[in-house]
Motif scaffolding. Structure first.
Motif, PDB file in Angstrom:
ATOM      1  N   ALA A  41     -64.781 -11.018  -8.343  1.00 31.04           N
ATOM      2  CA  ALA A  41     -65.914 -10.296  -8.926  1.00 31.04           C
ATOM      3  C   ALA A  41     -66.136  -8.970  -8.205  1.00 31.04           C
ATOM      4  CB  ALA A  41     -67.164 -11.164  -8.871  1.00 31.04           C
ATOM      5  N   GLN A  42     -65.969  -8.984  -6.873  1.00 30.53           N
ATOM      6  CA  GLN A  42     -66.128  -7.735  -6.118  1.00 30.53           C
ATOM      7  C   GLN A  42     -65.022  -6.743  -6.473  1.00 30.53           C
ATOM      8  OE1 GLN A  42     -67.168  -8.174  -1.830  1.00 30.53           O
ATOM      9  NE2 GLN A  42     -67.254 -10.373  -2.268  1.00 30.53           N
ATOM     10  N   VAL A  43     -63.798  -7.248  -6.583  1.00 31.92           N
ATOM     11  CA  VAL A  43     -62.671  -6.381  -6.944  1.00 31.92           C
ATOM     12  C   VAL A  43     -62.886  -5.801  -8.338  1.00 31.92           C
ATOM     13  CG1 VAL A  43     -60.198  -6.350  -7.464  1.00 31.92           C
ATOM     14  CG2 VAL A  43     -61.023  -7.538  -5.424  1.00 31.92           C
ATOM     15  N   ALA A  44     -63.252  -6.641  -9.288  1.00 32.27           N
ATOM     16  CA  ALA A  44     -63.483  -6.178 -10.655  1.00 32.27           C
ATOM     17  C   ALA A  44     -64.608  -5.147 -10.707  1.00 32.27           C
ATOM     18  CB  ALA A  44     -63.814  -7.363 -11.558  1.00 32.27           C
ATOM     19  N   GLY A  45     -65.567  -5.288  -9.788  1.00 31.01           N
ATOM     20  CA  GLY A  45     -66.678  -4.347  -9.730  1.00 31.01           C
ATOM     21  C   GLY A  45     -66.330  -3.022  -9.061  1.00 31.01           C
ATOM     22  N   ALA A  91     -70.384  -9.847  -0.605  1.00 30.81           N
ATOM     23  CA  ALA A  91     -70.326  -8.392  -0.673  1.00 30.81           C
ATOM     24  C   ALA A  91     -70.955  -7.735   0.552  1.00 30.81           C
ATOM     25  CB  ALA A  91     -71.020  -7.906  -1.948  1.00 30.81           C
ATOM     26  N   GLY A  92     -72.059  -8.293   1.049  1.00 30.80           N
ATOM     27  CA  GLY A  92     -72.712  -7.722   2.225  1.00 30.80           C
ATOM     28  C   GLY A  92     -71.844  -7.815   3.461  1.00 30.80           C
ATOM     29  N   SER A  93     -71.208  -8.976   3.660  1.00 28.31           N
ATOM     30  CA  SER A  93     -70.343  -9.157   4.827  1.00 28.31           C
ATOM     31  C   SER A  93     -69.120  -8.251   4.750  1.00 28.31           C
ATOM     32  CB  SER A  93     -69.896 -10.616   4.939  1.00 28.31           C
ATOM     33  OG  SER A  93     -71.002 -11.466   5.184  1.00 28.31           O
ATOM     34  N   VAL A  94     -68.539  -8.112   3.550  1.00 31.51           N
ATOM     35  CA  VAL A  94     -67.389  -7.224   3.380  1.00 31.51           C
ATOM     36  C   VAL A  94     -67.799  -5.785   3.678  1.00 31.51           C
ATOM     37  CG1 VAL A  94     -65.807  -6.240   1.675  1.00 31.51           C
ATOM     38  CG2 VAL A  94     -66.180  -8.723   1.757  1.00 31.51           C
ATOM     39  N   ALA A  95     -68.958  -5.361   3.160  1.00 38.43           N
ATOM     40  CA  ALA A  95     -69.422  -3.996   3.395  1.00 38.43           C
ATOM     41  C   ALA A  95     -69.656  -3.738   4.881  1.00 38.43           C
ATOM     42  CB  ALA A  95     -70.704  -3.739   2.598  1.00 38.43           C
ATOM     43  N   GLU A  96     -70.203  -4.727   5.590  1.00 45.98           N
ATOM     44  CA  GLU A  96     -70.441  -4.562   7.024  1.00 45.98           C
ATOM     45  C   GLU A  96     -69.125  -4.447   7.787  1.00 45.98           C
ATOM     46  OE1 GLU A  96     -72.172  -4.369  10.867  1.00 45.98           O
ATOM     47  OE2 GLU A  96     -72.801  -3.786   8.851  1.00 45.98           O
ATOM     48  N   ALA A  97     -68.145  -5.256   7.420  1.00 46.19           N
ATOM     49  CA  ALA A  97     -66.834  -5.161   8.076  1.00 46.19           C
ATOM     50  C   ALA A  97     -66.205  -3.796   7.833  1.00 46.19           C
ATOM     51  CB  ALA A  97     -65.915  -6.269   7.574  1.00 46.19           C
ATOM     52  N   LEU A  98     -66.311  -3.285   6.621  1.00 45.67           N
ATOM     53  CA  LEU A  98     -65.769  -1.963   6.313  1.00 45.67           C
ATOM     54  C   LEU A  98     -66.499  -0.880   7.100  1.00 45.67           C
ATOM     55  CD1 LEU A  98     -65.320  -2.330   2.436  1.00 45.67           C
ATOM     56  CD2 LEU A  98     -63.562  -2.552   4.206  1.00 45.67           C
ATOM     57  N   ARG A  99     -67.822  -1.053   7.282  1.00 45.66           N
ATOM     58  CA  ARG A  99     -68.595  -0.087   8.070  1.00 45.66           C
ATOM     59  C   ARG A  99     -68.144  -0.088   9.527  1.00 45.66           C
ATOM     60  NH1 ARG A  99     -72.232   0.360  11.668  1.00 45.66           N
ATOM     61  NH2 ARG A  99     -72.457  -1.905  11.935  1.00 45.66           N
TER      62      ARG A  99
END
Length: 359
Positions: free
Chosen positions: A290-294, A246-254
């Protein structure tokens, strides 16, 4: 050394035509994938298939099975068949069906490689195009990694989703090619894990360029492109480690938002994110589910390396049927389980969204 003159793309398309009905379906599939990337379609893009399509018969058999799974999960997943006929190589190795359809040039010694005839690509082009046409007629959209930019016009009309790989994502030629391609293009992070290079590639691909290539007759030509609005980042991990958490995905989106780009990523469950261990792909996919479901909507797609049977084998004689000759793949049974989990995650995300609306 010897040279071989290739037919022009128009000549190959005439020899191996794409039926008009299938061409129309490909145009619709490109628009469908674009809608998923835009979030207009809330399904999850899933790109699944062998690391490389080395055996046309086995690839068609796999495609039929995947099409049945895709139909079962059509409400939640937009499934795209990975139909890669070119393989980028860090060192020597088989370059793919389009360049070496006999799977024999890869093992030639240095002296033999210099002196042997160069007819492999001439043979590979019709073999590869025939396979892509047959796969497209089965109904699934096709994914393809463009490695040799000069060969793109020979097969691009059959492709609904394209990739620029980790080894070529910084290549100006490939970035300009992405700007000219008429379908969404995923730009992978570098093999060392650097995501900024992929973000830069998306920026470049979105702009107009003068692109040098070949025209329909096979002549060197240049044309102006308008840019590709559906270029996006693919997170595939790298030598330092994984980037599907989740952290890596959030950083890429940022990083994407900071560059003024839509915050959307496809995440590859294979390659650096699985350590090229196919048995780890289901775990990666479960973490993404899990990230998608969240409620994570920045994850718009997942990539899987999958074939009829799990594992891999070296190219050569007496190959086992339906087993990858490059990276190890999931088997069909495990693929079905992963798809079911991803579909459940999409349903959960929808339920959460509907609950939020009613409050």
């Amino acid at each position: 050394m010897s040279d071989a003159v290739l037919p022009g793309p128009e000549e190959l398309r005439h020899a191996v035509p794409l039926p008009a009905a299938t061409a129309g379906r490909i145009a619709a599939q490109r628009a469908e994938i674009a809608a998923v990337l835009d979030g207009v379609d809330d399904r999850l893009l899933v790109i699944a298939g062998p690391c490389s399509a080395h055996d046309p018969l086995a690839t068609v058999d796999y495609a039929r099975a995947l099409a049945a799974l895709a139909h079962a999960f059509d409400g939640e997943l937009c499934v795209v068949l990975r139909a890669y006929l070119e393989k980028p190589r860090t060192r020597l190795g088989w370059p793919g069906l389009l360049l070496d359809p006999g799977l024999d040039d890869w093992c030639a010694g240095p002296a033999e490689r210099i002196t042997r005839p160069v007819a492999d690509v001439r043979a590979g082009l019709p073999v590869g195009r025939r396979l892509l046409v047959e796969l497209a007629e089965l109904g699934l959209p096709l994914a393809y990694e463009f490695v040799e930019p000069m060969l793109a016009p020979y097969v691009a009309d059959l492709v609904s989703w394209a990739a620029i790989g980790a080894r070529t994502v910084e290549s100006p030629t490939h970035r300009r090619l992405a700007s000219a391609l008429p379908m969404p293009v995923g730009c992978k992070n570098r093999a060392d894990g650097d995501v900024r290079a992929a973000v830069d590639a998306v920026t470049v691909a979105g702009a107009g360029h003068s692109v040098v290539g070949v025209d329909a007759k096979g002549r060197a030509a240049v044309r102006r492109t308008g840019g590709n609005p559906y270029a996006h980042v693919v997170l595939r991990g790298g030598s330092p480690g994984t980037n599907y958490d989740a952290g890596s995905v959030a950083e890429a989106l940022r990083l994407l938002e900071s560059a003024g780009l839509p915050p959307r990523v496809v995440v590859d469950a294979s390659h650096g994110n699985s350590g090229k261990d196919h048995t780890r792909q289901p775990g990666v996919a479960a973490a993404l589910a899990a990230q998608v479901a969240g409620g994570q909507r920045g994850i718009v797609g997942v990539m899987l390396e999958s074939f009829i049977h799990g594992g891999c084998q070296p190219p050569g004689a007496d190959l086992a049927y339906g087993v990858s000759v490059t990276d190890a793949c999931l088997g069909l049974d495990d693929t079905a389980t992963v798809l079911a989990g991803l579909a459940e995650a999409v349903s959960a995300r929808r339920g959460a969204s509907e609950l939020a609306v009613t409050r």
